[in-house]
Each structure stands twice: as structure tokens, then as C-alpha cells.
Enzyme design. Structure first.
Site, short mmCIF file in Angstrom:
data_model
loop_
_atom_site.label_atom_id
_atom_site.label_comp_id
_atom_site.label_asym_id
_atom_site.label_seq_id
_atom_site.Cartn_x
_atom_site.Cartn_y
_atom_site.Cartn_z
N SER A 14 24.74 -38.14 35.39
CA SER A 14 23.54 -39.00 35.41
C SER A 14 22.82 -39.02 36.76
O SER A 14 22.23 -40.02 37.14
CB SER A 14 23.86 -40.45 35.03
OG SER A 14 24.50 -40.50 33.80
N GLY A 16 20.37 -37.07 37.35
CA GLY A 16 18.99 -36.65 37.10
C GLY A 16 18.79 -35.17 37.36
O GLY A 16 17.78 -34.76 37.95
N ILE A 147 36.17 -29.18 32.15
CA ILE A 147 36.83 -28.02 31.56
C ILE A 147 35.84 -27.21 30.71
O ILE A 147 35.78 -25.99 30.80
CB ILE A 147 38.03 -28.47 30.71
CG1 ILE A 147 39.13 -29.01 31.64
CG2 ILE A 147 38.59 -27.31 29.87
CD1 ILE A 147 40.32 -29.59 30.94
N THR A 187 29.82 -38.40 52.91
CA THR A 187 29.58 -37.00 52.56
C THR A 187 30.79 -36.36 51.87
O THR A 187 30.70 -35.26 51.34
CB THR A 187 29.23 -36.16 53.81
OG1 THR A 187 30.36 -36.16 54.68
CG2 THR A 187 28.04 -36.71 54.54
N PRO A 189 32.53 -36.87 48.99
CA PRO A 189 32.46 -36.42 47.59
C PRO A 189 31.64 -35.13 47.45
O PRO A 189 31.98 -34.27 46.63
CB PRO A 189 31.77 -37.59 46.87
CG PRO A 189 32.02 -38.77 47.73
CD PRO A 189 32.05 -38.27 49.14
N LYS A 222 26.74 -31.66 59.54
CA LYS A 222 28.14 -31.79 59.13
C LYS A 222 28.31 -31.28 57.69
O LYS A 222 29.22 -30.49 57.40
CB LYS A 222 28.54 -33.26 59.22
CG LYS A 222 29.97 -33.54 58.84
CD LYS A 222 30.29 -35.00 59.17
CE LYS A 222 31.23 -35.59 58.17
NZ LYS A 222 31.31 -37.04 58.26
N CYS A 384 6.64 -41.95 12.62
CA CYS A 384 7.62 -41.43 11.67
C CYS A 384 8.21 -42.57 10.83
O CYS A 384 7.55 -43.07 9.94
CB CYS A 384 8.68 -40.63 12.41
SG CYS A 384 9.40 -39.37 11.32
N HIS A 519 5.84 -36.81 15.45
CA HIS A 519 6.20 -37.43 16.73
C HIS A 519 5.24 -36.97 17.82
O HIS A 519 5.53 -36.00 18.54
CB HIS A 519 7.63 -37.04 17.12
CG HIS A 519 8.67 -37.71 16.30
ND1 HIS A 519 9.18 -38.95 16.61
CD2 HIS A 519 9.29 -37.33 15.15
CE1 HIS A 519 10.08 -39.29 15.71
NE2 HIS A 519 10.16 -38.33 14.81
N GLU A 521 4.69 -38.15 20.63
CA GLU A 521 5.21 -38.34 22.00
C GLU A 521 5.75 -37.05 22.60
O GLU A 521 5.76 -36.90 23.82
CB GLU A 521 6.29 -39.44 22.02
CG GLU A 521 7.60 -39.13 21.32
CD GLU A 521 7.63 -39.52 19.85
OE1 GLU A 521 6.55 -39.53 19.22
OE2 GLU A 521 8.72 -39.79 19.31
N1 GLN Z 1 14.59 -41.52 8.78
C1 GLN Z 1 13.28 -41.05 8.44
C2 GLN Z 1 13.30 -39.68 7.82
O1 GLN Z 1 14.26 -38.95 7.95
C3 GLN Z 1 12.38 -41.05 9.68
C4 GLN Z 1 12.83 -40.08 10.70
C5 GLN Z 1 12.18 -40.31 12.04
O2 GLN Z 1 11.66 -41.39 12.32
N2 GLN Z 1 12.21 -39.33 12.91
O3 GLN Z 1 12.36 -39.29 7.21
#
Ligand code: GLN
Length: 547
Positions: A14, A16, A147, A187, A189, A222, A384, A519, A521
């Protein structure tokens, strides 16, 4: 030939690494180089598609329909270069390929072994599908010493010998913990982590050290001394209050210079053009407005579960010089609340967003939020599952179908959302049943959507006829119900080209009420906010003045 940069992480997880890789990619790109970013995850899942968001954060979907690690989202958002299915591989997929080859007799009777067969498969991935990139960056998931990661490190060690050590750069990201009682950055780690890496035969060329404080020159020397590294290549990555400040920070620390110097390219390298990053930082440092969005979801305790969504809201904020605050609301908590309590929860919220999700928990709560937004004319954006529940809510309350539901949640209902068993992809028919495997069998990746001219959606997309957005779902709104809802003012403003699948719905008599089956986004960029998010934040801003 491309130059290869391998990014490993040490000390703790984590730190980043994905962000760091994306920022390095963007800095090289700012100098005019063509970059490609890829991820190798040592875990044994074939891909993250079946992992819970609690385990692994969001599943990022590429344009060509691969379900990948959320780090690919960082890469795309920072460089604007779309990742492909071929840019992500897991330990599971590597072993799967090896075992398939064994079954097909491709090893010609040899004993199949970790070295060379698994390592060869990893090296094959490293070299595959490249075109004319100047730099290819490979982030290796996990932490040095795991591993699972050993064979990946062995493969890249071998790879560097084959293509020439001077064509490869090993960058190792570590942590310098601050011990308040001693008042010091430690330093040790980092030294241990580099030793661990050296055990695999890899000498890092650059150390990127996450730290709360700046390091003195003597401490830098160092670290360099103990880790066999030129102190100039010990770069401090100070904690940043915004990820969008990281590229400039790395640049100021000289990271891109040192990378180019390592490859002997500094003399002839173009100066970087960092204007777009400077502009963003300027906006972030001086917001002009502020708005609050209520996100009614189910994995609210873990913001990584909604990584791209978070960023898309932020990008839309940048476009409007607006600081977007997010109020996370666990949808199932709404289900047991009185009306008064619900009013309190939504008090001071200028827009409601219901994101995607899977499974039944909290869906009634999502519909409470949707009912609230619809009837009180609060800007609403459903993504969705958020669109599917908006349609169920409207079917129940506008069409009077009291038992309207999705077959994802119950068979005992009037199904207004149902399992999609057939659809078209690139002219080919896709067929699915309930018995199909869970992994990689959803409707995934970019599909076209035809917009209804004159609708709000079409306006937001600059009156385009057809748009392409990324999908990840198994269920779909029933077109017959969507058509009946049109009489009640909820119109279909986006449709699949065969006119069978409603992709966008919107309310006519409402300032902003949009649901999308895809989606959006995933396609939002810091320098180019997504049109739907931009429209949503604009509507929320108007709401700010109303309440
Ligand atoms: N669960 C819903 C589907 O499979 C919506 C999926 C989602 O929001 N990505 O259609």
C-alpha cells in the site's frame, strides 16, 4: 528498441506503487515519449474479476473488456493512454497458460518446471504485443520477499540480461518510517528491502522512498552507500495531499532526469511540458466553489472499491473549479430509517449518486435514495446497478408494479431487470446461461450506444449520435418496461444499436436524473472530465444555490 522500466515495492504494501508508476509514465510522456504501462500481479486468480472489492478494491475494465487491477485505472487517468487486455497478467494466468501448453503437448515431453517454463511464460508476456513505444513500464504487484513474486523477479532478472542491462531500469519503492520518539526517519527497512531484492539478483538503479519528511543529504548518502546506489538516484517521495501533485513533485526531485540519465538519454531529451499538471495543481490549490455528493453504495468503508468513481467526481470538480466532497452513505442503513432520519442524512447534499454493485444487500436502500432524488428533484446519477434500481423504483411507484424487481435478487417477482442471455458483440452473437462460469463472462468492455437527439444525455455528449462506453454487468433492463416508463416521463435516451437494450434513461421533468447501464467513470481523465460527470456536478452546483 524500447527501454524497459520495472517497478517493485518493498518494506510494506500500500505504498502507492501504481500511482508512482502512473506518475513516472506521465513525466516521460510530458517529454514527448511514447509510453506503455503494464501490470504483473503474482496472485493466483486468473484476473481480479471474481475478487471482492473488499479484498482488492475496484475491478477496472479496459476498452477491450478485460477485468483488471485498479492500478490500470491510474495509468489511464495519468497518461490518457488506454490499456489493453494484453497489459495485465496474473500469476494464475501465467500458470494457466503453462498448464494448457503442457496439455497440448507443446513442451515435447519435457518435465515442466518453474524455471524455465514459468519464467519463460512471464518473459513472453513482457515482450508481447509491443509496438513502437519508447518506454514500457512494468509494475510488479506485491512486496519484495513475497513467495508468489519470486518467479516474476527471476524472470525480469533474466530478461534484463537478454535485452541488455543498459536497456532496463529497476526502480524500487520503499518507505522511510518516521519514529517520533527518536525524531528520525529510519533507513534500515529500506536497506533490508534492497538486500532482499539483491538476493534475487536484482540491483535497483533508483530508489523511490516514501517519507513524511525530507531527507538530509547525509542520510541520502548513507542509503546510497548501503544500497549500492548513486545518492542522486535516491529520490524522496514526500506524502502528497493530492495524487495529482505527485508528477510535479517527482519532477522537482529530479526523478525523470535520473531515469533518462540512466539510459544515457538525458543530453538529447526534450524538455518536459508540465503545463497541464501545473494547471491542475493551481485549480486544486484554489477551489472557487464547493459541492457535496451523497454516494449511496455498499462498499463505503473502502474508498478503493469506488476508485474510478471518486476520481471521475474529482475530475468533474476540476472542470468546474469545484471542490467535490463525498458523503458516503451505506445503502442498507437507509432501510431501517424513519423519513425524518432520511431527511437528515440527505440534508446538505446537492446530488445523489448510486454506483454499480452486485448482490442483494442494500438494494432497497438504493431505491429509497432514488425515490428521494426523483420526487424532491435532487440531481441524480445512477450507474449500472444504480440505473437498474432506478428503473425498479420507477416501475413500482410510477407504473404500480409493486413486485417489480431484478432476477439477480429474486425469481419471485415481476422481472423488470433480468439476466441477459443473448447480445451482439462486434457482429457476433454472445450467449450466456445461469450455469456459466463467473469469471470473464459478463457483458464487458466498450459497446456502442445510440443517443436520442434532444435528450439531456445527447446534449451532454455534444449531440453525438453514437458513443462508446465500458460495461461490466450480467443483468439488463427489460426494454418493454423501459418503453412503458416513457409514458410516465422516464425516457430512454440511449439504446444499443439493435434497439434491444436500454443503455441510458432519464427523467424529463427533473433538473438532472440520469441512469446509465455502463460505467462512465472508467473513461474520465484528469485533463478531460467525463461529460456525464461534468453535467452532474454542474447540476449539483446549481442545487448548491437552491438549498
Ligand atoms: N449486478 C448488476 C449486473 O450484473 C449490476 C452490475 C454493476 O453494477 N456493475 O447486471
Amino acid at each position: 528498441m524500447a527501454k524497459y522500466i520495472f517497478i517493485t515495492g518493498g518494506v510494506v504494501s500500500s505504498l502507492g506503487k501504481g500511482m508512482a508508476s502512473a506518475a513516472i509514465g506521465s513525466l516521460l510522456q510530458a517529454r514527448g515519449y511514447k509510453v506503455r504501462m503494464r501490470k504483473m500481479d503474482p496472485y493466483l486468480n486468473i484476473d481480479p474479476g471474481t475478487m471482492s472489492p473488499y479484498q482488492h478494491g475496484e475491478v477496472f475494465v479496459t476498452e477491450d473488456g478485460a477485468e483488471t487491477d485498479l492500478d490500470l485505472g491510474h495509468y489511464e487517468r495519468f497518461t490518457g493512454v488506454p490499456c489493453h487486455r494484453t497489459d495485465s497478467i496474473s500469476g494464475g494466468k501465467i500458470y494457466y497458460n503453462v498448464l494448457m501448453k503442457e496439455r497440448h503437448g507443446e513442451y515435447l515431453g519435457a518435465t515442466v518446471q518453474a524455471i524455465p517454463h514459468v519464467t519463460d511464460e512471464i518473459k513472453h508476456f513482457i515482450e508481447s504485443a509491443l509496438t513502437d513505444e519508447d518506454f514500457v513500464l512494468y509494475e510488479i504487484g506485491g512486496t519484495v520477499g513475497d513467495i508468489e513474486g519470486t518467479l516474476f523477479l527471476e524472470a525480469v532478472r533474466q530478461f534484463a540480461i537478454t535485452v541488455g542491462r543498459n536497456n532496463c531500469l529497476f526502480l524500487h519503492l520503499t518507505l522511510l518510517p518516521y519514529i517520533p520518539t527518536a525524531g528520525e526517519l529510519k533507513t534500515k527497512p529500506t536497506q533490508h528491502s534492497v538486500k532482499k531484492l539483491l538476493e534475487t539478483g536484482i540491483q535497483p538503479d533508483i530508489l523511490l522512498c516514501r517519507s513524511q519528511l525530507m531527507l538530509s543529504d547525509s542520510e541520502r548518502r548513507k542509503i546510497g552507500l548501503f544500497c549500492n546506489i548513486n545518492p542522486q538516484n535516491v529520490i524522496i517521495a514526500l506524502d502528497a495531499d493530492s495524487i495529482y501533485k505527485i508528477p510535479l513533485q517527482y519532477h522537482d526531485e529530479g526523478l525523470d532526469r535520473q531515469i533518462l540519465k540512466h539510459f544515457g538519454m538525458l543530453e538529447n531529451a526534450p524538455d518536459p511540458n508540465l503545463e497541464k499538471w501545473q494547471k491542475i495543481v493551481h485549480t486544486i490549490n484554489a477551489w472557487e466553489h464547493e459541492t457535496t455528493i451523497g454516494v449511496v453504495g455498499k462498499y463505503c468503508g473502502l474508498p478503493d472499491a469506488y476508485k474510478s468513481l471518486n476520481e471521475a467526481l474529482f475530475h468533474a470538480g476540476i472542470a468546474h473549479k469545484t471542490k467535490v466532497n463525498i458523503k458516503w452513505i451505506e445503502s442498507d442503513t437507509l432501510e431501517t430509517m424513519t423519513e425524518e432520519q432520511i431527511n437528515t442524512v440527505f440534508h446538505g447534499i446537492h446530488g445523489i449518486l448510486v454506483p454499480g454493485g452486485f448482490g442483494q444487500r442494500g438494494i432497497e436502500g438504493k431505491m429509497i435514495a432514488e425515490h428521494y432524488a426523483r420526487t424532491r428533484k435532487i440531481p441524480f446519477f445512477g450507474i449500472c446497478l444504480g440505473m437498474q434500481t432506478a428503473v425498479i423504483e420507477a416501475s413500482r411507484n410510477l407504473l404500480g408494479i409493486k413486485d417489480a424487481n431484478s432476477t439477480e435478487f429474486t425469481e419471485d417477482c415481476t422481472p423488470v431487470v433480468a439476466l441477459m442471455t443473448q447480445w451482439e458483440q462486434d457482429g457476433r452473437k454472445q450467449v450466456r446461461t445461469k450455469q456459466n462460469d463467473m469469471g470473464g463472462t459478463m457483458r464487458l468492455g466498450a459497446y456502442p450506444c445510440q443517443l436520442k437527439q434532444g435528450s439531456l444525455a445527447a446534449k451532454l455528449y455534444d449531440n453525438a449520435d453514437v458513443i462508446y462506453e465500458r460495461h461490466r454487468h450480467r443483468y439488463e433492463v427489460d426494454i418493454k418496461i423501459a418503453k412503458r416508463l416513457e409514458e410516465k416521463g422516464m425516457i430512454i435516451s440511449g439504446l444499443s444499436p439493435d434497439k434491444m437494450l436500454p443503455e441510458i434513461i432519464e427523467l424529463q421533468d427533473h433538473p438532472f436524473y440520469i441512469g446509465v447501464q455502463f460505467h462512465p467513470e472508467f473513461k474520465s481523465r484528469a485533463f478531460e472530465a467525463h461529460p456525464l460527470f461534468k453535467g452532474f456536478i454542474a447540476a449539483a452546483l446549481k442545487q448548491t444555490k437552491l438549498i
